[in-house]
Design an enzyme around this catalytic site. Structure first.
Site, PDB file in Angstrom:
ATOM      1  CB  ALA A  20      -7.643   4.398  -6.514  1.00 47.55           C
ATOM      2  N   GLY A  40      -9.299  -0.197  -5.768  1.00 46.52           N
ATOM      3  CA  GLY A  40      -9.168  -0.275  -7.216  1.00 46.52           C
ATOM      4  C   GLY A  40      -8.556  -1.490  -7.349  1.00 46.52           C
ATOM      5  CD  GLU A  56     -13.171  -0.447  -8.229  1.00 47.53           C
ATOM      6  OE1 GLU A  56     -12.414   0.134  -7.896  1.00 47.53           O
ATOM      7  OE2 GLU A  56     -14.402  -0.011  -8.523  1.00 47.53           O
ATOM      8  CD  GLU A  82     -13.801   1.476  -3.390  1.00 43.85           C
ATOM      9  OE1 GLU A  82     -14.481   0.591  -2.708  1.00 43.85           O
ATOM     10  OE2 GLU A  82     -13.089   1.201  -4.350  1.00 43.85           O
TER      11      GLU A  82
HETATM   12  C1  HXC Z   1      -2.388   5.390  -0.976  1.00 44.25           C
HETATM   13  C2  HXC Z   1      -1.587   3.646   0.398  1.00 44.25           C
HETATM   14  C3  HXC Z   1      -2.936   3.120   0.144  1.00 44.25           C
HETATM   15  C4  HXC Z   1      -3.656   3.501  -0.908  1.00 44.25           C
HETATM   16  C5  HXC Z   1      -1.684   2.190   1.335  1.00 44.25           C
HETATM   17  N1  HXC Z   1      -0.730   3.021   1.341  1.00 44.25           N
HETATM   18  N2  HXC Z   1      -2.829   1.908   0.840  1.00 44.25           N
HETATM   19  N3  HXC Z   1      -1.175   5.012  -0.142  1.00 44.25           N
HETATM   20  N4  HXC Z   1      -3.155   4.936  -1.480  1.00 44.25           N
HETATM   21  N5  HXC Z   1      -4.613   3.112  -1.207  1.00 44.25           N
HETATM   22  C6  HXC Z   1       0.289   3.494   2.099  1.00 44.25           C
HETATM   23  C7  HXC Z   1       0.100   3.825   3.384  1.00 44.25           C
HETATM   24  O1  HXC Z   1      -0.189   5.089   3.331  1.00 44.25           O
HETATM   25  C8  HXC Z   1       1.514   3.590   3.812  1.00 44.25           C
HETATM   26  O2  HXC Z   1       2.169   4.640   3.406  1.00 44.25           O
HETATM   27  C9  HXC Z   1       2.076   2.282   2.818  1.00 44.25           C
HETATM   28  O3  HXC Z   1       1.293   2.268   2.065  1.00 44.25           O
HETATM   29  C10 HXC Z   1       1.734   1.107   3.963  1.00 44.25           C
HETATM   30  O4  HXC Z   1       0.271   0.923   4.360  1.00 44.25           O
HETATM   31  P1  HXC Z   1       0.099   0.932   5.803  1.00 44.25           P
HETATM   32  O5  HXC Z   1      -1.256   1.468   6.077  1.00 44.25           O
HETATM   33  O6  HXC Z   1       1.033   1.409   6.685  1.00 44.25           O
HETATM   34  O7  HXC Z   1       0.000  -0.693   6.131  1.00 44.25           O
HETATM   35  P2  HXC Z   1      -0.745  -1.543   7.058  1.00 44.25           P
HETATM   36  O8  HXC Z   1      -0.975  -0.984   8.282  1.00 44.25           O
HETATM   37  O9  HXC Z   1      -0.582  -3.090   6.851  1.00 44.25           O
HETATM   38  O10 HXC Z   1      -2.357  -1.412   6.345  1.00 44.25           O
HETATM   39  C11 HXC Z   1      -2.742  -2.012   5.078  1.00 44.25           C
HETATM   40  C12 HXC Z   1      -3.970  -1.672   4.658  1.00 44.25           C
HETATM   41  C13 HXC Z   1      -4.162  -0.019   4.765  1.00 44.25           C
HETATM   42  C14 HXC Z   1      -5.125  -2.314   5.593  1.00 44.25           C
HETATM   43  C15 HXC Z   1      -4.262  -1.951   3.152  1.00 44.25           C
HETATM   44  O11 HXC Z   1      -2.874   0.527   4.091  1.00 44.25           O
HETATM   45  C16 HXC Z   1      -5.285   0.705   4.104  1.00 44.25           C
HETATM   46  O12 HXC Z   1      -6.421   0.506   4.851  1.00 44.25           O
HETATM   47  N6  HXC Z   1      -5.044   1.179   2.976  1.00 44.25           N
HETATM   48  C17 HXC Z   1      -6.087   1.887   2.253  1.00 44.25           C
HETATM   49  C18 HXC Z   1      -7.240   0.882   1.601  1.00 44.25           C
HETATM   50  C19 HXC Z   1      -8.134   1.617   0.899  1.00 44.25           C
HETATM   51  O13 HXC Z   1      -8.991   2.292   1.433  1.00 44.25           O
HETATM   52  N7  HXC Z   1      -8.359   1.196  -0.499  1.00 44.25           N
HETATM   53  C20 HXC Z   1      -9.391   1.737  -1.278  1.00 44.25           C
HETATM   54  C21 HXC Z   1      -8.718   3.016  -1.948  1.00 44.25           C
HETATM   55  S1  HXC Z   1      -9.898   4.059  -2.770  1.00 44.25           S
HETATM   56  P3  HXC Z   1       3.526   5.478   4.298  1.00 44.25           P
HETATM   57  O14 HXC Z   1       4.063   6.314   3.621  1.00 44.25           O
HETATM   58  O15 HXC Z   1       2.655   5.812   5.609  1.00 44.25           O
HETATM   59  O16 HXC Z   1       4.374   4.265   4.509  1.00 44.25           O
HETATM   60  C22 HXC Z   1     -10.185   3.288  -3.978  1.00 44.25           C
HETATM   61  C23 HXC Z   1     -11.255   3.859  -5.061  1.00 44.25           C
HETATM   62  C24 HXC Z   1     -11.111   3.309  -6.454  1.00 44.25           C
HETATM   63  O17 HXC Z   1      -9.464   2.299  -4.566  1.00 44.25           O
HETATM   64  C25 HXC Z   1     -12.249   4.120  -7.276  1.00 44.25           C
HETATM   65  C26 HXC Z   1     -12.235   5.693  -6.791  1.00 44.25           C
HETATM   66  C27 HXC Z   1     -13.292   6.295  -7.529  1.00 44.25           C
END
Ligand code: HXC
Length: 257
Positions: free
Chosen positions: A65, A108, A111, A131
């Protein structure tokens, strides 16, 4: 219909939805999820479509998400708007849906893949529910669908540590139907979808509904539901055609009737 965050096309009887926010690794903002829901609704009501594929990019199916969109929200706001209830509507569609997952399917994103009926994974796929590292927990069905798909022990470990699992582990655990070389993923998914779309559309929908019952009811109730549906399909022309074609040693030509 025009979309901002997804690409939508049809290939014969297959609907293809490509998540398209490459700069954010296909992070699922509310607008994107609403668009996926709209595209699925359109395909569900289009008798010319028999199966749908949802895919992302090579690097990410979806990295979760959209954290930026969520970060400052308050409890009253997300409760009132029922944040992520759109997931319930996405999961309720009746056509079979294949998730073709390459790269990250996190939070997400994992999911969304689990809302689909079949997950095909590229050998590069990485699944996880990270998460907990953000101080939250899965909120679009992850704790429930992951536990059902891979069992409590492994779901607990993944959700409590936030670690990712690769395609092979995901396949061994039962999350993934099949692993495909990354370069072949979309072709394979489209071919699998075309096979499904060549079957009787109503019977494929009923099959999906019957298998989904396995998650929702007791074995006795599920078996009873299956038997009633099995009896009911003898009222279709497609059952007559399918069995006649077998006896006549020719391919069936279903009329979706
Ligand atoms: C918003 C995101 C994002 C996310 C990545 N990006 N994931 N933006 N929401 N979930 C953005 C980064 O900020 C970055 O933007 C660009 O995408 C590239 O990501 P990087 O981190 O630079 O890439 P990399 O180093 O290859 O790492 C990839 C990754 C990492 C390991 C997937 O991006 C990451 O850990 N992302 C978050 C994963 C996560 O925690 N997902 C769960 C979300 S919560 P910029 O602008 O800096 O280039 C969820 C909850 C659901 O899903 C239900 C809620 C209640």
């Amino acid at each position: 219909m025009s979309y901002d965050h997804i690409l939508v096309e049809t290939r014969d009887r297959v609907g293809l939805i490509t998540l398209n926010r490459p700069k954010a690794l296909n992070a699922l903002n509310q607008a994107l999820l609403r668009e996926v829901e709209q595209a699925l609704s359109g395909f569900d009501t289009d008798e010319g479509i028999g199966c749908v594929v949802i895919t992302g990019s090579e690097k990410a199916f979806a990295a979760g998400a959209d954290i930026v969109e969520m970060a400052d929200k308050t409890y009253p706001a997300i409760y009132t708007e029922d944040l992520f209830a759109v997931g319930d509507r996405i999961a309720r569609h009746r056509l079979p849906v294949i998730a073709a997952v390459s790269g990250f399917a996190l939070g997400g994103g994992c999911e969304l893949a689990m809302m689909c009926d079949i997950i095909l994974a590229a050998d590069t796929a990485k699944f996880g529910q990270p998460e907990i590292k953000l101080g939250v927990l899965p909120g679009i069905g992850g704790t429930q669908r992951l536990a059902r798909a891979i069992g409590k022990a492994k779901a607990m470990e993944l959700c409590l540590t936030g670690r990712m699992m690769g395609a092979e582990e995901a396949e061994r655990a039962g999350l993934v139907a099949r692993i495909v070389p990354a370069a072949d993923l979309l072709d394979d998914a489209l071919k699998t979808a075309a096979t499904i779309a060549s079957m009787s559309r109503p019977v494929a929908m009923l099959t999906k509904e019957a298998i989904d019952r396995a998650d929702e009811t007791s074995l006795a109730e599920g078996v009873r539901f299956e038997r009633r549906v099995f009896h009911a399909v003898f009222a279709t022309e497609d059952q007559k055609e399918g069995m006649k074609a077998f006896v006549e040693k020719r391919p069936a030509s279903f009329r979706n009737a």
